[in-house]
Design an enzyme around this catalytic site. Structure first.
Site, PDB file in Angstrom:
ATOM      1  N   HIS A 344      11.688  14.639  -0.448  1.00  0.00           N
ATOM      2  CA  HIS A 344      11.327  15.141   0.883  1.00  0.00           C
ATOM      3  C   HIS A 344      12.224  16.299   1.324  1.00  0.00           C
ATOM      4  O   HIS A 344      11.943  16.964   2.315  1.00  0.00           O
ATOM      5  CB  HIS A 344      11.360  14.000   1.908  1.00  0.00           C
ATOM      6  CG  HIS A 344      10.290  14.118   2.955  1.00  0.00           C
ATOM      7  ND1 HIS A 344       9.835  15.332   3.422  1.00  0.00           N
ATOM      8  CD2 HIS A 344       9.568  13.174   3.611  1.00  0.00           C
ATOM      9  CE1 HIS A 344       8.894  15.133   4.339  1.00  0.00           C
ATOM     10  NE2 HIS A 344       8.703  13.818   4.460  1.00  0.00           N
ATOM     11  N   ASP A 348       6.900  18.758   1.755  1.00  0.00           N
ATOM     12  CA  ASP A 348       6.501  17.925   2.879  1.00  0.00           C
ATOM     13  C   ASP A 348       5.257  17.130   2.550  1.00  0.00           C
ATOM     14  O   ASP A 348       4.541  17.433   1.593  1.00  0.00           O
ATOM     15  CB  ASP A 348       6.224  18.804   4.108  1.00  0.00           C
ATOM     16  CG  ASP A 348       7.523  19.408   4.620  1.00  0.00           C
ATOM     17  OD1 ASP A 348       8.535  18.679   4.599  1.00  0.00           O
ATOM     18  OD2 ASP A 348       7.523  20.600   4.971  1.00  0.00           O
TER      19      ASP A 348
END
Ligand SMILES: Cc1cc2nc3c(=O)[nH]c(=O)nc-3n(C[C@H](O)[C@H](O)[C@H](O)COP(=O)(O)OP(=O)(O)OC[C@H]3O[C@@H](n4cnc5c(N)ncnc54)[C@H](O)[C@@H]3O)c2cc1C
Lengths: 374, 467
Positions: A344, A348
């Site tokens: 992450h 995204d």
């Protein structure tokens, strides 16, 4: 001269001693394999750096040692006659009693001659021995070695898998998203090409998606503050073996046909199962796939990223389920769940969803893949 | 524009051309690329020219015997210029033969230098032309390059490589040969037969069973070759001749001669075909392959001197055929266990299998026999009584583990030995069949009989009968 454990693969730090291939007092030639070691990815041999004699071992079989530790001591020169005699007592006789024709039969049947008992004169292996070996059931799998009461060893590959997993989860903020994909049409398409497995198709489709979303084939370089987008798609395939998880790598998937991928997938999986992967075949991956479908059961899980990669995708079991189609009818379709973990820090959720959507399109309508073929 | 090919073989030496022909026999479309002459090192500079020299030398030595039997000829002398044209003609003829075979099998031969651009592309440079090919399979058969001990100037007209030594235009008066294997022994023995005073400086021991080594040393000495083993050359100076300082177990010594021949070691040169750009797995500087010639790159195969193992045409040929077979779907295997070792001196040496020492080190309890050619009637009538045969077998089972010979006809005779070893023959398998009489073959049979002390033509048994 001290022979040490050196770094034989990407970033390995330790290895377990599997077996000694030479004995004390034995004369060895340069490059002759001395010791077989097991790292978290593969089995490798440590070769002799020069001609000489084995003076003694500093480790035992089963020991786990770190890179840089001394494995054995070698002396230079020729073995003395006394040492030679000592070694000859332990040396293995190597002559296999079989004619070239019989050896060919065995080769073609894929039977190692060491496993065949000869029924001919003086234990000679005859053609019939090969034929009858083929008919008997393959030998039962060895049961795992137990040490003390109800404990199994936590060392070697298992331990290294563990520390790698911990490192991965500690450093990478994992985020996983799930998707379901209708594989009914792919299954139908596959009937026409029985030589290509679903796995090979997934790998090819992924490679095409990676071309469009190179971020998932990237490598985060925090020091340089950048993500290197790699052009080559070296796709690791997680293989579940007796000894634990191994990830052989199919290199340059972006340049390969489905047939090539299928062939390599099969060869590498076999090598992983037989523990004969080389360092090169099990390192340098840029993206990993785990196909747990064939094991059955699982409908989803959080795969742990094979660091330093950015993402990993798991394909789960395919099941027939009632689905609602566009005309609001209930139809029976073959559905498969996939889960994708990604770093992450680097990507995204939205990008990951677009990535799996694209993958879903290819799998749901295999014909589209044709448009993307080189 | 990129042209597509199924199978490309890079290098037309014995490895490459055998692979090309076998693949074509098995129905493949084959393209062979050669930058020099078809036949490679073997045909043009190695095996063939060296065997022309050794054959010439041993025939020259036979004259005395022929005259003794009643052949009348004038005084023999040596015309190296004539030998040169003979050699060139033979090589040309053999090469034309191979080229004809390639043509008749439909192999496309491209003259040019190949270089890998990626894992499935090759560029070929020919003069100022450059063409691009994409292949499904490629066999790398580019051979090796010779490497010589450092610190010796090869510029001097008195210092020659082994290949130059094969084509000298004069018989050197004092020849010093430095080497590590059969090539050096062959050159030393040939020039000694032709009249040179020869010193042979061997890097290690003579690489044979100790009984054979002893007999070789004796015979070389008889032929006026001084043999020094386990030698390290310290320095070479040349001033109208050569002066070599060397060290051996006897200490530091010097030897003078008119010429020094250096025999190199074959190493792979991967930069030559751009192979160093590929992620190829290597072993000791050579391309690592499996038992069928597969490298670590799918679709790329390698054979011959560019892969690990002894630099021999014997090996290159076998590997070429096996790789071609595997590409066509056969299952083959290269197994060098019973690779024969040959030295074409006079008499020749031919060995296969394990020496006595090696067999013991492998854990065998061994029984050996030695049989001198002197005891063979046919060798006697040819006056070729030098040498002997040694058999190494396992005690109790009489499994044959090694056959070693030095003597006239040994190179042909060893084939029976190699076949026996491959078949896992025991003594009876050698003594049961019928042997042509009179012939040197009988020496092999009696050598095996001698394992039990039963060789009929041996007057005095060397060993007691053992079982
Ligand atoms: C003096 C001497 C005596 C010998 N005697 C014997 C003997 O009696 N018995 C025996 O078994 N062996 C002998 N050998 C060894 C034998 O010659 C070699 O082992 C054998 O030639 C190796 O074959 P190869 O096909 O691997 O390579 P080579 O014969 O070296 O052939 C390689 C070929 O590839 C070509 N090539 C290289 N690079 C490229 C490129 N980029 N593009 C296109 N073409 C290229 C070269 O021009 C060459 O023709 C001898 C060697 C020497 C030097």
């Amino acid at each position: 001269m001290e022979v040490k454990l050196h770094d034989i693969g990407e970033g390995m730090t330790e290895a377990t001693i599997n077996a000694f291939l030479v004995g004390v007092g034995e004369q060895v030639r340069a490059d002759q394999p001395l010791v077989e070691v097991q790292t978290d990815k593969m089995t490798a041999e440590i070769p002799a750096p020069a001609n000489g004699i084995i003076k003694g071992f500093n480790v035992k079989e089963g020991d786990t040692i770190r890179v840089g530790e001394t494995v054995l001591i070698m002396g230079s020169g020729k073995a003395s006659t006394a040492a030679k005699r000592a070694s000859s007592a332990t040396a293995q006789k190597t002559r296999i009693m079989a004619s070239p024709f019989t050896r060919k039969l065995a080769r073609e049947a894929g039977i190692p001659l060491e496993k065949v008992r000869g029924s001919g004169p003086a234990g000679r292996i005859m053609d019939e021995d090969i034929h009858s070996h083929l008919q008997v059931e393959p030998p039962p799998q060895e049961t795992p070695v137990r040490t003390e009461a109800d404990s199994i060893p936590f060392r070697g590959r298992r331990k290294q898998i563990a520390s790698k997993m911990v490192r991965s989860v500690r450093t990478i903020p994992h985020c996983t998203h799930f998707e379901e994909i209708d594989v009914t049409e792919l299954l139908a398409w596959k009937r026409d090409v029985p030589d290509v497995s679903m796995g090979a198709f997934f790998i090819k489709a992924l490679s095409i998606c990676l071309k469009e979303f190179p971020i998932f084939n990237g490598r985060l370089d925090e020091e340089q503050e950048c993500v290197h987008l790699q052009h080559a798609h070296h796709i690791g395939v997680a293989v579940d073996t007796e000894e634990g998880l191994i990830v052989p790598v199919i290199r340059h998937v972006e340049e390969k046909t489905l047939k090539d991928i299928q062939k390599e997938l099969k060869a590498l999986t076999n090598k992983a199962l037989n523990q004969t992967l080389t360092v090169k075949e099990a390192s340098g991956g840029t993206f990993t796939v785990s196909n747990v479908g064939p094991l059955g059961g699982s409908i989803g899980a959080t795969p742990i990223i094979n660091e330093p990669e950015v993402a990993l995708i798991s394909f789960h079991k395919t099941k027939k389920r009632p689905m609602v189609n566009e005309s609001d009818e209930i139809v029976i379709r073959s559905m498969m769940n996939v889960s994708m973990s990604f770093d992450h820090r680097v990507a995204d959720g939205g990008t990951a969803v677009r990535f799996t959507n694209r993958l879903r399109d290819f799998i749901e309508k295999p014909g589209i893949l044709l448009m993307e073929m080189i | 524009m990129v042209e597509k090919r199924d199978l490309m073989v890079i290098g037309g030496g014995p490895g490459g051309y055998h692979a090309a022909l076998r693949a074509a026999q098995l129905g493949k479309q084959v393209t062979l690329i050669e930058q020099g002459e078809i036949g490679g090192a073997c045909l043009n500079e190695g095996c063939i020219p060296s065997k022309i020299l050794t054959h010439f030398a041993s025939e020259f030595r036979k004259q005395g015997h022929l005259q003794k039997m009643g052949m009348v000829m004038g005084e023999a002398s040596i015309d190296l210029a004539k030998l040169k044209s003979f050699r060139e003609e033979k090589i040309k003829g053999l090469r034309a033969g191979v080229e004809g075979l390639l043509r008749s099998r439909g192999v496309e031969v491209i003259n040019g230098t190949a270089s890998f651009l990626s894992e499935n592309r090759i560029g070929i440079e020919s003069g100022h032309q450059f063409s691009l090919f994409e292949f499904k399979q490629a066999i790398v058969a580019i051979g090796g390059k010779m490497v010589y001990p450092p610190g010796i100037s090869m510029e001097s007209p008195f210092v020659l490589t082994e290949r130059e030594a094969l084509t000298m235009t004069e018989i050197p008066e004092g020849l010093i040969v430095s080497g590590h294997d059969y090539v050096a022994i062959e050159i030393a023995a040939a020039y000694a037969a032709l009249g040179s005073t020869v010193t042979l400086l061997m890097e290690g021991r003579l690489p044979f069973d100790q009984s054979i080594e002893r007999e070789m040393k004796r015979l070389l000495k008889k032929q006026k070759v001084s043999v020094v083993t386990e030698v390290t050359i310290m320095s070479v100076s040349d001033d109208g001749g050569v002066e070599v300082d060397y060290e051996s177990s006897a200490g530091t010594r010097q030897v003078n001669g008119t010429h020094l021949v250096l025999c190199g070691k074959s190493e792979a040169d991967l930069s030559r075909a751009g192979l160093d750009r590929l992620p190829l797995e290597c072993e000791g500087g050579k391309i690592k392959v499996d038992g069928e010639g597969r490298t670590s790159i799918p679709g790329v195969w390698a054979i011959g001197d560019v892969t690990p193992g002894p630099g021999l045409a014997i090996k290159a040929i076998k590997e070429g055929k096996v790789a071609a077979g595997a590409i066509a779907g056969d299952k083959g295997e290269v197994d060098l266990e019973w690779l024969p070792a040959i030295v074409q001196m006079d008499p020749p040496v031919a060995c296969a299998g394990w020496s006595e020492e090696e067999a013991e080190n492998r854990g065998y309890e061994v029984v050996c026999s030695e049989y001198p050619f002197r005891a063979n009637g046919f060798a006697g009538l040819k006056e070729e009584t030098d040498g002997m045969i040694k058999i190494v077998s396992e005690k109790g089972t009489s499994l044959i583990l090694g056959i070693h010979m030095i003597g006239s006809g040994a190179v042909e005779l060893i084939s029976a030995g190699v076949l026996g070893l491959e078949m896992a023959a025991r003594a009876e398998d050698f003594t049961f069949p019928l042997y042509p009489h009179p012939s040197s073959n009988e020496a092999l049979m009696e050598a095996v009989e001698e394992l039990t002390g039963h060789a009929v033509h041996l007057q005095r048994r060397r060993k007691k009968a053992v079982q």
